[in-house]
Design a protein around this motif. Sequence first.
Motif, mmCIF file in Angstrom:
data_model
loop_
_atom_site.group_PDB
_atom_site.id
_atom_site.type_symbol
_atom_site.label_atom_id
_atom_site.label_comp_id
_atom_site.label_asym_id
_atom_site.label_seq_id
_atom_site.Cartn_x
_atom_site.Cartn_y
_atom_site.Cartn_z
ATOM 1 N N CYS A 80 -47.227 -27.572 -24.650
ATOM 2 C CA CYS A 80 -47.187 -28.163 -26.194
ATOM 3 C C CYS A 80 -48.065 -27.068 -26.933
ATOM 4 O O CYS A 80 -48.724 -26.143 -26.689
ATOM 5 N N TYR A 89 -54.540 -30.666 -27.880
ATOM 6 C CA TYR A 89 -53.577 -31.414 -28.167
ATOM 7 C C TYR A 89 -52.695 -31.566 -26.571
ATOM 8 O O TYR A 89 -52.684 -30.523 -25.943
ATOM 9 N N HIS A 94 -47.236 -35.605 -26.607
ATOM 10 C CA HIS A 94 -46.409 -35.105 -27.396
ATOM 11 C C HIS A 94 -45.252 -34.985 -26.774
ATOM 12 O O HIS A 94 -44.038 -34.730 -27.768
ATOM 13 N N ASN A 213 -43.824 -31.930 -31.428
ATOM 14 C CA ASN A 213 -43.058 -32.646 -30.625
ATOM 15 C C ASN A 213 -42.198 -31.774 -29.586
ATOM 16 O O ASN A 213 -41.378 -31.972 -28.953
#
Length: 258
Positions: A80, A89, A94, A213
Amino acid sequence: MIATIKHNDKTLTVDFSQPLDISLPLTNDNQNPIAWYQDEPKIEPVTMGDWIGKVSEGKSWTNFNNIFFNPHAHGTHTECLGHITKDFYSVNQHLKTFFFLANLISIEPVEVGDDFIITKEQVEKGLNGTNPEAIVIRTLPNIESKKHKNYSHSNPPYLSDKAATYLREIGIKHLLIDLPSVDKEHDEGKLLAHKAFWNVKDVNQVNEDARFNCTITEMIFVDNSIKDGSYLLNLQIASFENDASPSKPILYKIIANH
């Protein structure tokens, strides 16, 4: 098993009995692909004193291995935007849905100076006006040695930032490619294709419209027996709280699309 399913606003008839695995297995020998100047991954039994976690050694009832690897360097992985940002992250947080309509296209990168580049024009031509949720790019020539190649210091082909921008602009959320990176191996940290695809303008302060996403999957291998066209993609990752995880993308043939 042939099944009819609803996906978004489409009704698909899909052959689930013949999965087309486009991932590379992780091994602890020279058959494992390698990138980013790493050694081979290690898969070895736990040892504690004279006890070895291996049934064939006669002191264990089970095989009990430790595995040491780097997801970016040792095989098929999905990442991601946390791969390039200052803040953490996790791909596990995600990527929350796992089935996508995908187009497989084959492209022979264009020679530009010392580099081989996948251009916007090639991607646009391969998609032929379609804008699926995911794109799978197979580079040509598609040779078996990709499965075992040491990519370090080899300047592999890469995706132009204009091509990555185009994919973002037409709404493709998941990019899969049979290279160790969508970016040039030695690019002084510019990471232009990564930034363009995820719409990351500043890695130190991620903009609100960055594509949290969306994912990039690298080091796949698409066998020559798999034809270009539309498929249902199942993109599965291991549940690592990390910017990237080893993954197992599977394509399924679409028999009918209503």
